[in-house]
Design an enzyme around this catalytic site. Structure first.
Site, PDB file in Angstrom:
ATOM      1  CE  LYS A   1      -4.472   1.005   0.719  1.00 45.43           C
ATOM      2  NZ  LYS A   1      -5.801   0.318   0.357  1.00 45.43           N
TER       3      LYS A   1
ATOM      4  N   GLY B   1     -21.228   6.444   6.266  1.00 40.04           N
ATOM      5  CA  GLY B   1     -19.916   6.813   4.830  1.00 40.04           C
ATOM      6  C   GLY B   1     -20.536   6.536   3.503  1.00 40.04           C
TER       7      GLY B   1
ATOM      8  N   GLY C   1     -19.394   7.062   0.901  1.00 42.28           N
ATOM      9  CA  GLY C   1     -18.308   7.656   0.348  1.00 42.28           C
ATOM     10  C   GLY C   1     -18.699   6.688  -1.351  1.00 42.28           C
TER      11      GLY C   1
ATOM     12  CB  VAL D   1     -17.434   2.003  -0.891  1.00 42.46           C
ATOM     13  CG1 VAL D   1     -17.682   0.489  -0.929  1.00 42.46           C
ATOM     14  CG2 VAL D   1     -15.976   1.620  -1.947  1.00 42.46           C
TER      15      VAL D   1
HETATM   16  P1  NAD Z   1     -14.629   7.903   0.104  1.00 46.87           P
HETATM   17  O1  NAD Z   1     -13.329   8.987   0.470  1.00 46.87           O
HETATM   18  O2  NAD Z   1     -15.223   8.135  -1.090  1.00 46.87           O
HETATM   19  O3  NAD Z   1     -15.898   7.792   1.180  1.00 46.87           O
HETATM   20  C1  NAD Z   1     -15.225   7.879   2.352  1.00 46.87           C
HETATM   21  C2  NAD Z   1     -16.900   8.496   2.742  1.00 46.87           C
HETATM   22  O4  NAD Z   1     -17.241   8.501   4.291  1.00 46.87           O
HETATM   23  C3  NAD Z   1     -16.814   9.551   2.268  1.00 46.87           C
HETATM   24  O5  NAD Z   1     -18.450  10.541   1.780  1.00 46.87           O
HETATM   25  C4  NAD Z   1     -16.522  10.599   3.245  1.00 46.87           C
HETATM   26  O6  NAD Z   1     -17.642  11.649   3.534  1.00 46.87           O
HETATM   27  C5  NAD Z   1     -17.159  10.023   4.732  1.00 46.87           C
HETATM   28  N1  NAD Z   1     -16.483   9.951   6.219  1.00 46.87           N
HETATM   29  C6  NAD Z   1     -15.722   9.961   6.583  1.00 46.87           C
HETATM   30  N2  NAD Z   1     -15.277  10.410   8.089  1.00 46.87           N
HETATM   31  C7  NAD Z   1     -17.036  10.371   8.069  1.00 46.87           C
HETATM   32  C8  NAD Z   1     -17.552   9.824   9.603  1.00 46.87           C
HETATM   33  N3  NAD Z   1     -16.462  10.203  10.467  1.00 46.87           N
HETATM   34  N4  NAD Z   1     -19.122   9.540   9.736  1.00 46.87           N
HETATM   35  C9  NAD Z   1     -19.256   9.565   8.369  1.00 46.87           C
HETATM   36  N5  NAD Z   1     -18.650   9.621   7.207  1.00 46.87           N
HETATM   37  C10 NAD Z   1     -17.645  10.003   7.353  1.00 46.87           C
HETATM   38  O7  NAD Z   1     -12.981   6.258  -0.089  1.00 46.87           O
HETATM   39  P2  NAD Z   1     -14.646   4.962  -0.238  1.00 46.87           P
HETATM   40  O8  NAD Z   1     -13.249   4.986  -1.515  1.00 46.87           O
HETATM   41  O9  NAD Z   1     -15.704   5.006  -0.492  1.00 46.87           O
HETATM   42  O10 NAD Z   1     -13.759   3.804   0.897  1.00 46.87           O
HETATM   43  C11 NAD Z   1     -14.327   4.118   2.304  1.00 46.87           C
HETATM   44  C12 NAD Z   1     -13.509   2.642   2.921  1.00 46.87           C
HETATM   45  O11 NAD Z   1     -13.994   1.701   2.326  1.00 46.87           O
HETATM   46  C13 NAD Z   1     -11.899   3.534   2.864  1.00 46.87           C
HETATM   47  O12 NAD Z   1     -11.874   3.219   3.978  1.00 46.87           O
HETATM   48  C14 NAD Z   1     -10.988   2.200   2.090  1.00 46.87           C
HETATM   49  O13 NAD Z   1      -9.887   2.085   2.463  1.00 46.87           O
HETATM   50  C15 NAD Z   1     -11.808   1.021   1.850  1.00 46.87           C
HETATM   51  N6  NAD Z   1     -12.039   0.741   0.606  1.00 46.87           N
HETATM   52  C16 NAD Z   1     -12.359   0.978  -0.558  1.00 46.87           C
HETATM   53  C17 NAD Z   1     -12.127   0.440  -2.016  1.00 46.87           C
HETATM   54  C18 NAD Z   1     -12.968   0.936  -2.838  1.00 46.87           C
HETATM   55  O14 NAD Z   1     -12.498  -0.141  -4.325  1.00 46.87           O
HETATM   56  N7  NAD Z   1     -12.396   2.394  -3.225  1.00 46.87           N
HETATM   57  C19 NAD Z   1     -11.682  -1.189  -1.714  1.00 46.87           C
HETATM   58  C20 NAD Z   1     -11.786  -1.071  -0.782  1.00 46.87           C
HETATM   59  C21 NAD Z   1     -11.653  -0.742   0.460  1.00 46.87           C
END
Ligand code: NAD
Length: 347
Positions: free
Chosen positions: A79, A179, A181, A183
């Site tokens: 990573k 969250g 976001g 995902v």
């Molecule tokens: P992202 O940044 O698009 O979404 C994260 C969301 O969480 C955002 O909308 C943000 O505003 C919100 N957030 C932040 N702090 C918060 C809180 N305290 N309470 C509520 N909401 C809050 O990220 P993502 O790509 O959706 O990834 C989310 C998680 O999943 C991360 O931990 C990432 O490492 C993990 N992940 C993502 C993927 C992927 O394919 N994108 C794959 C495996 C793991």
């Protein structure tokens, strides 16, 4: 310890990459190449200090070793973390410098998207390095891995609800999403379509308003979401949300979400079990994205084949729960041992 905790493998290699001109400060952590080149996304984030960034990179890359092993991918775990520069910076130049750092590892580490990075960042890096994935391709699957990650979490929730809650369908099942976001939003859509009732929270009010309007979700504050009166909790924001403070307040019976490193410590997994809460380990359920970028990188499979492979995460959840019963242990401990037993070159 920088060289691993007792009983855990140390990182094979960690590169600190700096570039004065662009302001790049990056940590590229190669945890294990036992199964193949280390594969894992690049996080672009603001950290309180450099040690916090290093800690994040080390924890996330170790998690990638376990994730890739459990997903039976021919890749090891790695990573990268880029510390977001304070003030103005030239994003394409910064990611070009990062791409050169990736290239300098000569394929020991392959990068892709993570929190804070986009398909455009990956596309821009292609001029500097061949060791990058998560790039949209005309006429083939690829690019943003988050819908595939969300699908893997969805099938895990389905399996967990069936096996732990004894309910055959998600119709009427109450799910709290922390969250919304990349995902979280896709997951919310899948759950809504399956008839689940959503309770949501995000620091971004616009995302919450959209979920209320489009998915009939109930909104609660970010401090309330973990305590919501629901059947399932899906942490999809950042790590360590399951800890000594939050666990006593959780009302869900099942936890399955996308966020990496949800448990602050391994003992927090024990505490969940003692409260009768089934925690499905993050690196098992959120592997859909790495399956996607790994297949894209190897130029293998089609969309439908990749989706079928991601759906197999649901079968692994069932196998994990069987093992947990047999071994009279916790899902977190059983998954950890299962993944570590696979940290060897696949035959
Ligand atoms: P992202 O940044 O698009 O979404 C994260 C969301 O969480 C955002 O909308 C943000 O505003 C919100 N957030 C932040 N702090 C918060 C809180 N305290 N309470 C509520 N909401 C809050 O990220 P993502 O790509 O959706 O990834 C989310 C998680 O999943 C991360 O931990 C990432 O490492 C993990 N992940 C993502 C993927 C992927 O394919 N994108 C794959 C495996 C793991």
């Amino acid at each position: 310890s920088l060289f691993g905790l007792p009983g855990q493998a140390a990182h094979e290699r960690v590169l600190l990459a700096a570039d004065e001109q662009t302001g790049l400060k990056a940590i590229l952590a190669v945890h294990s190449t036992a199964r193949g080149p280390a594969f894992g996304g690049c996080r672009f984030w603001t950290y309180d200090n450099e040690l916090a960034a290093l800690n994040d990179a080390l924890r996330l890359s170790q998690g990638m070793s376990l994730k890739n092993a459990l997903a039976d991918l021919p890749f090891g775990g790695g990573k990268a973390v880029i510390i977001k520069p304070a003030g103005h910076f030239d994003r394409p130049a910064l990611f070009a410098a990062f791409g050169r750092a990736v290239e300098s590892l000569q394929g020991a580490y392959i990068t892709a998207e993570d929190v804070g990075t986009t398909t455009a960042d990956m596309l821009g890096m292609q001029a500097q390095t061949q060791y990058v994935s998560g790039i949209p391709r005309a006429g083939a699957f690829g690019g943003d891995p988050s819908p595939k990650t969300a699908w893997g979490v969805f099938v895990s929730i389905q399996a967990g609800v069936r096996l732990q809650l004894g309910r055959e369908s998600l119709e009427g099942v109450r799910v709290a999403l922390q969250g919304l976001g990349a995902v979280g939003w896709h997951l919310a859509e899948f759950l809504h379509k399956a008839g689940a009732k959503l309770v949501v929270a995000d620091v971004d009010a616009a995302k919450v308003a959209r979920a209320q309007a489009e998915l009939g979700a109930q909104a609660v504050g970010v401090l309330e979401i973990l305590k919501a009166d629901v059947d399932v909790l899906a942490p999809c924001a950042l790590g360590a949300s399951l800890n000594a403070q939050t666990i006593p307040q959780i009302r869900a019976q099942l936890i399955a979400g996308a966020a990496n490193n949800q448990l602050a410590t391994v003992e927090d997994g024990d505490a969940l079990q003692q409260r009768g809460i089934c925690y499905l380990p993050d690196y098992l359920v959120n592997a859909g994205g790495i399956v996607s970028v790994a297949r894209e990188y190897r130029n293998e499979g089609e969309e439908s084949a990749v989706m079928a492979e991601v759906s197999r995460i649901g079968e692994r959840v069932a196998e994990l729960l069987e093992r947990v019963k047999r071994e009279d242990s916790t899902p977190a401990r059983v998954a950890d041992a299962w993944a570590r037993s696979k940290l060897v070159k696949p035959v």
